[in-house]
Design a protein around this motif. Structure first.
Motif, PDB file in Angstrom:
ATOM      1  N   ASP A  11       0.831  -1.197   0.000  1.00  0.00           N
ATOM      2  CA  ASP A  11       0.000   0.000   0.000  1.00  0.00           C
ATOM      3  C   ASP A  11       0.874   1.258   0.000  1.00  0.00           C
ATOM      4  N   GLU A  12       0.670   2.105  -0.975  1.00  0.00           N
ATOM      5  CA  GLU A  12       1.439   3.353  -1.083  1.00  0.00           C
ATOM      6  C   GLU A  12       1.273   4.240   0.156  1.00  0.00           C
ATOM      7  N   ARG A  13       0.118   4.176   0.783  1.00  0.00           N
ATOM      8  CA  ARG A  13      -0.105   4.981   2.001  1.00  0.00           C
ATOM      9  C   ARG A  13       0.829   4.533   3.118  1.00  0.00           C
ATOM     10  N   VAL A  14       1.087   3.236   3.190  1.00  0.00           N
ATOM     11  CA  VAL A  14       2.001   2.726   4.208  1.00  0.00           C
ATOM     12  C   VAL A  14       3.427   3.180   3.902  1.00  0.00           C
ATOM     13  N   LEU A  15       3.789   3.233   2.611  1.00  0.00           N
ATOM     14  CA  LEU A  15       5.110   3.763   2.248  1.00  0.00           C
ATOM     15  C   LEU A  15       5.253   5.209   2.704  1.00  0.00           C
ATOM     16  N   ALA A  16       4.208   6.003   2.536  1.00  0.00           N
ATOM     17  CA  ALA A  16       4.248   7.404   2.970  1.00  0.00           C
ATOM     18  C   ALA A  16       4.381   7.486   4.491  1.00  0.00           C
ATOM     19  N   LEU A  17       3.677   6.626   5.202  1.00  0.00           N
ATOM     20  CA  LEU A  17       3.771   6.590   6.665  1.00  0.00           C
ATOM     21  C   LEU A  17       5.177   6.190   7.106  1.00  0.00           C
ATOM     22  N   LEU A  18       5.745   5.176   6.458  1.00  0.00           N
ATOM     23  CA  LEU A  18       7.104   4.742   6.790  1.00  0.00           C
ATOM     24  C   LEU A  18       8.116   5.854   6.525  1.00  0.00           C
ATOM     25  N   ALA A  19       7.937   6.583   5.420  1.00  0.00           N
ATOM     26  CA  ALA A  19       8.852   7.686   5.106  1.00  0.00           C
ATOM     27  C   ALA A  19       8.773   8.770   6.173  1.00  0.00           C
ATOM     28  N   THR A  20       7.579   9.040   6.658  1.00  0.00           N
ATOM     29  CA  THR A  20       7.406  10.046   7.713  1.00  0.00           C
ATOM     30  C   THR A  20       8.056   9.577   9.010  1.00  0.00           C
ATOM     31  N   LEU A  21       7.832   8.325   9.375  1.00  0.00           N
ATOM     32  CA  LEU A  21       8.452   7.786  10.588  1.00  0.00           C
ATOM     33  C   LEU A  21       9.971   7.812  10.480  1.00  0.00           C
ATOM     34  N   TYR A  22      10.482   7.471   9.309  1.00  0.00           N
ATOM     35  CA  TYR A  22      11.923   7.496   9.099  1.00  0.00           C
ATOM     36  C   TYR A  22      12.470   8.908   9.301  1.00  0.00           C
TER      37      TYR A  22
END
Length: 109
Positions: free
Chosen positions: A86-97
């Motif tokens: 899910d692209e939304r999860v990629l965006a969330l992971l990028a924010t957490l990173y």
């Protein structure tokens, strides 16, 4: 965001989806797995080596991620490859990173 115009039922459903994802990512091993997969598709062997997770733990955590629909799988011969679903999860992971992962030379994180 003007929440007065949003449908409360739609907000409730979206909150449920977000809560489900956050609940899965609240486990350190699963979060580390997803961070690695956020960099691109990886085989089980690559994940085991990168994260120093032994097969039983790795299989269990990948099973949870599969069951929750957070990862895709692809088989190539005997190898199974995982990727973020899910692209939304990629965006969330990028924010957490960006917020939590240390940068070279940065001792404040």
């Amino acid at each position: 965001m003007d929440t007065t115009t949003l449908d409360i039922d739609a907000m409730r459903a979206a909150a449920g989806q977000a809560t489900a994802v956050l609940s899965v990512l609240a486990n350190a091993n699963r979060l580390l797995l997803m961070c690695q997969l956020g960099q691109g598709e990886k085989s089980v062997g690559e994940l085991e080596e990168l994260l120093d997770l032994h097969q039983p733990t790795l299989s269990q955590q990948l099973g949870v991620l599969r069951a929750e629909g957070l990862v895709n799988t692809r088989r190539d011969g005997k190898k199974i490859y995982y990727s973020v679903a899910d692209e939304r999860v990629l965006a969330l992971l990028a924010t957490l990173y960006q917020l939590y992962c240390p940068r070279a030379g940065d001792s404040t994180r």
